[in-house]
Design a protein around this motif. Structure first.
Motif, PDB file in Angstrom:
ATOM      1  N   GLY A 110       0.699  -1.218   0.162  1.00 38.07           N
ATOM      2  CA  GLY A 110       0.115  -0.074  -0.102  1.00 38.07           C
ATOM      3  C   GLY A 110       0.903   1.331  -0.116  1.00 38.07           C
ATOM      4  N   SER A 111       2.053   1.063   0.584  1.00 38.46           N
ATOM      5  CA  SER A 111       2.644   2.419   0.644  1.00 38.46           C
ATOM      6  C   SER A 111       4.243   2.546  -0.061  1.00 38.46           C
ATOM      7  CB  SER A 111       2.854   2.705   2.131  1.00 38.46           C
ATOM      8  OG  SER A 111       3.210   1.477   2.963  1.00 38.46           O
ATOM      9  N   PHE A 112       4.740   1.293  -0.375  1.00 36.60           N
ATOM     10  CA  PHE A 112       6.020   1.317  -0.986  1.00 36.60           C
ATOM     11  C   PHE A 112       5.901   0.707  -2.415  1.00 36.60           C
ATOM     12  CE2 PHE A 112       7.072   2.071   3.450  1.00 36.60           C
ATOM     13  CZ  PHE A 112       7.390   3.144   3.176  1.00 36.60           C
ATOM     14  N   LEU A 113       5.708  -0.781  -2.431  1.00 37.72           N
ATOM     15  CA  LEU A 113       5.942  -1.673  -3.639  1.00 37.72           C
ATOM     16  C   LEU A 113       4.597  -2.066  -4.371  1.00 37.72           C
ATOM     17  CD1 LEU A 113       8.863  -4.008  -1.841  1.00 37.72           C
ATOM     18  CD2 LEU A 113       9.086  -1.656  -3.249  1.00 37.72           C
ATOM     19  N   ASP A 114       3.989  -0.992  -4.597  1.00 38.96           N
ATOM     20  CA  ASP A 114       2.921  -1.262  -5.153  1.00 38.96           C
ATOM     21  C   ASP A 114       2.526  -2.300  -6.238  1.00 38.96           C
ATOM     22  OD1 ASP A 114       3.862   0.689  -6.958  1.00 38.96           O
ATOM     23  OD2 ASP A 114       2.226   2.128  -6.434  1.00 38.96           O
ATOM     24  N   SER A 115       3.604  -2.234  -7.185  1.00 39.64           N
ATOM     25  CA  SER A 115       3.427  -2.956  -8.316  1.00 39.64           C
ATOM     26  C   SER A 115       4.031  -4.525  -8.193  1.00 39.64           C
ATOM     27  CB  SER A 115       3.611  -2.424  -9.678  1.00 39.64           C
ATOM     28  OG  SER A 115       5.058  -1.890  -9.324  1.00 39.64           O
ATOM     29  N   THR A 116       4.743  -4.701  -7.036  1.00 43.09           N
ATOM     30  CA  THR A 116       5.485  -5.986  -6.943  1.00 43.09           C
ATOM     31  C   THR A 116       4.430  -7.246  -6.484  1.00 43.09           C
ATOM     32  OG1 THR A 116       7.240  -4.869  -5.959  1.00 43.09           O
ATOM     33  CG2 THR A 116       7.365  -7.103  -5.474  1.00 43.09           C
ATOM     34  N   PRO A 117       4.670  -8.032  -7.049  1.00 42.79           N
ATOM     35  CA  PRO A 117       3.560  -9.177  -6.755  1.00 42.79           C
ATOM     36  C   PRO A 117       3.505  -9.529  -5.510  1.00 42.79           C
ATOM     37  CG  PRO A 117       4.785 -10.138  -8.629  1.00 42.79           C
ATOM     38  CD  PRO A 117       5.492  -8.562  -8.184  1.00 42.79           C
ATOM     39  N   VAL A 120       6.015 -12.603  -3.783  1.00 40.09           N
ATOM     40  CA  VAL A 120       7.147 -12.409  -3.590  1.00 40.09           C
ATOM     41  C   VAL A 120       7.533 -11.610  -2.440  1.00 40.09           C
ATOM     42  CG1 VAL A 120       9.029 -11.088  -4.614  1.00 40.09           C
ATOM     43  CG2 VAL A 120       7.440 -12.229  -6.230  1.00 40.09           C
ATOM     44  N   GLU A 266      11.152   7.713   5.409  1.00 35.62           N
ATOM     45  CA  GLU A 266      10.425   6.464   5.522  1.00 35.62           C
ATOM     46  C   GLU A 266      10.980   5.230   5.108  1.00 35.62           C
ATOM     47  OE1 GLU A 266       9.759   9.016   3.870  1.00 35.62           O
ATOM     48  OE2 GLU A 266       9.215   8.464   1.828  1.00 35.62           O
TER      49      GLU A 266
END
Lengths: 367, 389
Positions: A110-117, A120, A266
């Motif tokens: 939600g706040s950092f890796l929004d397109s990582t599956p 993973v 952050e």
């Protein structure tokens, strides 16, 4: 079982981070929703829940020294009921572990890796935890000595830079609608503090002459104090806006801008938070693995580590369709479930244990 | 032997671990992104939202890339290192989408410093834009919010002078506290608070020495109520707001001699403010308590400032002057019925029971509120010269 030992300080750090690391994100928003400007002291109402959870774990530990709840269940309830209740405890531990993993995934996505599956993110962290769990209690204890101070000090030093932005007047009005909104607001943190019951899996590893009760009660107060600080920062910084933010503390860390030099904190905040989360997840992962091994009377829990990790991961991924369902669950049903599996069930066990001990004098084992 | 093989394999695995460090799905290479420094929002005549973004332009930045045009320093020779692009859409999100489709690289919002609202856009409403900026994970809550005269497109397009980007120049001015300073968090908090009102800094564009309209400066404040701009205050009438902020470092206070002679100019070094609501026998009152420290910076009167008694007298005059400034601001706000001081919040805090009953009537109470100001000023120094002697 293992022969490795845990010190009282390590137990304290482990228990503290177990409650705090997800509570710092989950607690402020629902507390703000119910308690409004009283949210800063609302966690104080959850002290009893924490003390009871710790007290039950300790008392049962004294009645059955050297054994965790799974090990003394058959003696306490008999074989079949013991297994049934044991299954309940296994499920409860698995559930908390998957919830923790899902919270982690949702927060990171939600706040950092929004397109990582999702898989993973979940798999990488569960593998690290599997390694720690395989190592056993001693590894967890030693990790806590390094990770917990790092995580806590980083967080609070970062928040210190917010001092110029804090508006203490946001704490007024005090108890506008009496004490009840703050008690209702503390509901979520009560659920979280009841997680201290997990101490039952760690108490047998303490050296014989340590005084775990003191350490555990200390943990309750330190945890509540930390939650009060976290809630206060949220309230003093965001005021009425707190209830509209999903992760007030994350936004607070992002808000840090001190003399245009200390900014964008952050990333550092997330890095140490992940450390803390690995510990928390490992604690419940360990509890799940150990209790499952015990349920099927296996001599060694270690071969179960990876399979249980897979169970936790898949459960975590299929638990909720989206973040909103999870948030709703965490602030409504989850505390009830936590309180019943971590306080109600142990309370019953304790009552039975005391009853069985009195008349016969043989109910309690000779350790 | 076995230990050696084991160690070699472990080392190989550890080296392999370094590869995913750069990230996979969420990697944002610096040469694949366009860094948004400032965003402007306007309303087009057909009702669409127009987004104007000012980007950092890496090609002009000198430094890393060997550039033939300016071997010494890219920054000084180029007129600026920014690029301005606009796109429109039915909503802000659509406008961003359209802007993205026009851009060769991915928009990166993590360094967006300013949200500039064109006056027309501010008058139409700021809730939808606020929602996007609070919701989207790349944007920051410390983004400064400013309302500008005319369109944001025009203001963001002004070539920067002395700084590499006009947005960063404006940010510097904001940070110097020439005017009230509001972040996105403040705006969202103000809109949600009891008074549903907030004042935002108002930016205007003036003429430079060559007669071109390209000097940005702050000119009072824009008043937002219930999510839309309903009016504005000039520089003089905004001073009360600055005093109430308690950080009005740069305010000048001028005390003129009554017979039209000279004047004494002072600059405020620091000030603090206390907001005290009171309800006396059913009458709602509000007191703003100011403490200010000042330096004398110019004296063209016959007053002998080396005399402490004279300074005391001067302090009394300053108190009156500041008091009048605050009262003027309050009068204007009451006339427009915009509670930009957020007095409603203060009443709620101090008188929760009374507030509960009066909550719905705040719009009637506020214009009639008895607002007073008490000022304690202190002149700390009179400067390096002692004149007239």
């Amino acid at each position: 079982m293992e022969t490795s030992k845990l010190s009282a300080l390590q137990l304290m750090l482990l228990l503290f981070i177990t409650v705090f690391t997800t509570a710092e994100f989950v607690v402020p928003a629902p507390t703000a929703l119910h308690a409004g400007s009283d949210m800063w002291f609302a966690p104080i109402w959850s002290i009893p829940a924490g003390i009871i959870a710790c007290g039950l774990a300790y008392r049962l530990h004294r009645l059955y020294p050297g054994q965790n709840v799974m090990e003394f269940l058959p003696q306490l309830l008999g074989k079949i009921p013991g297994k049934l209740v044991g299954l309940l405890i296994v499920v409860s531990n698995l559930q908390i572990a998957s919830l923790v993993l899902r919270e982690y995934v949702e927060y990171i996505m939600g706040s950092f890796l929004d397109s990582t599956p999702m898989i993973v993110i979940a798999a990488t962290v569960i593998l690290v935890c599997a390694y720690a769990v395989h190592g056993g209690v001693e590894v967890l204890g030693k990790c806590s000595l390094i990770f917990v101070p790092l995580a806590v000090i980083t967080l609070f030093v970062t928040l210190l830079f917010l001092l110029p932005d804090l508006e203490v007047r946001n704490a007024l009005p005090f108890m506008e609608n009496g004490p009840f909104p703050s008690i209702t607001g503390s509901y979520v943190s009560q659920g979280w503090l009841s997680e201290l019951w997990v101490a039952t899996f760690f108490l047998p590893f303490l050296p014989a002459r340590s005084r775990p009760l003191r350490a555990m009660v200390g943990t309750v107060f330190v945890t509540v104090l930390s939650l009060v600080l976290i809630n206060s920062v949220s309230l003093f910084l965001f005021g009425v806006l707190t209830k509209e933010l999903n992760y007030p503390i994350l936004v607070a860390v992002r808000y840090v801008s001190y003399t245009n030099f200390i900014e964008h904190m952050e990333a550092a905040g997330m890095a140490v938070w992940v450390l803390a989360l690995i510990l928390k997840l490992s604690v419940f992962y360990y509890a799940s693995v150990v209790s499952t091994a015990r349920l099927f009377s296996l001599p060694n829990y270690q071969p179960l580590t990876l399979p249980i990790g897979g169970v936790i991961m898949t459960t975590a991924l299929f638990l909720f369709p989206n973040r909103e369902t999870m948030a709703k669950f965490l602030s409504t049903e989850a505390p009830v479930i936590f309180l019943s599996s971590n306080i109600l069930l142990p309370l019953l066990l304790w009552v039975i244990a005391e009853i069985r001990r009195k008349p016969a004098g043989k109910g309690a084992p000779s350790s | 032997m076995r230990a050696f093989v084991k160690r070699t394999i472990a080392l190989g695995l550890a080296v392999l671990l370094a590869f995913p460090l750069s990230g996979c799905w969420n990697r944002k290479e610096i040469n694949n992104i366009m860094i948004v420094l400032g965003a402007g929002i306007d309303v087009l005549p057909d009702g669409n939202v127009e987004l104007t973004a000012q980007f950092f332009s890496p090609s002009a930045s000198g430094g890393g890339t060997p550039s033939t045009s300016s071997p010494q320093s890219g920054a000084s020779s180029s007129p600026g290192q920014t690029l301005v692009q606009s796109a429109s859409g039915k909503t802000l999100a659509q406008a961003i989408d359209h802007l993205q489709k026009k851009s060769p690289r991915l928009l990166f919002w993590g360094h967006n410093k300013i949200l500039m609202l064109g006056e027309a856009a501010a008058k139409r409403g700021v809730e939808a834009e606020t929602d996007f900026f609070l919701r989207y994970s790349q944007t920051r809550e410390r983004t400064r919010v400013i309302v500008c005269k005319g369109t944001a497109k025009e203001v963001l397009g002004i070539p920067p002078s002395y700084v590499i980007s006009s947005v960063l120049g404006i940010l510097n001015m904001v940070e110097q506290k020439f005017q009230i300073d509001r972040t996105l968090k403040d705006l969202a908090e103000g809109l949600l608070g009891e008074s549903k009102a907030i004042a935002l800094p108002y930016l205007d564009v003036g003429l430079d020495n060559k007669g071109k309209r390209n000097v940005e400066y702050f000119q009072g404040s824009a008043l937002i109520k219930n999510g839309r701009m309903v009016g504005q205050l000039g520089n003089e009438t905004s001073k009360g707001l600055l005093w109430a902020e308690g950080h009005s470092r740069w305010i000048e206070v001028s005390i003129e001699e009554p017979d039209g002679g000279g004047s004494i100019e002072l600059s405020v070094t620091n000030s603090s403010a206390g907001l005290k609501p009171r309800i006396e026998r059913g009458v709602w009152k509000f007191n703003i308590d100011i403490r200010a420290n000042l330096y004398v910076i110019q004296n063209s009167t016959a007053w002998k400032l080396d005399n402490p008694l004279v300074l005391q007298q001067l302090e009394r005059q300053i108190n009156r002057e500041i008091q009048q400034q605050i009262e003027e601001t309050v009068r204007q706000l009451q006339k427009k019925n915009v509670d930009a001081f957020q007095m409603a919040q203060e009443f709620h805090r101090s008188y929760p029971r009374e507030w509960k009953q009066a909550k719905g009537r705040w719009d009637e109470i506020f214009p009639e509120l008895e607002v007073s100001a008490t000022v304690h000023s202190r002149i700390l120094r009179t400067g390096m010269a002692n004149r007239p002697s």
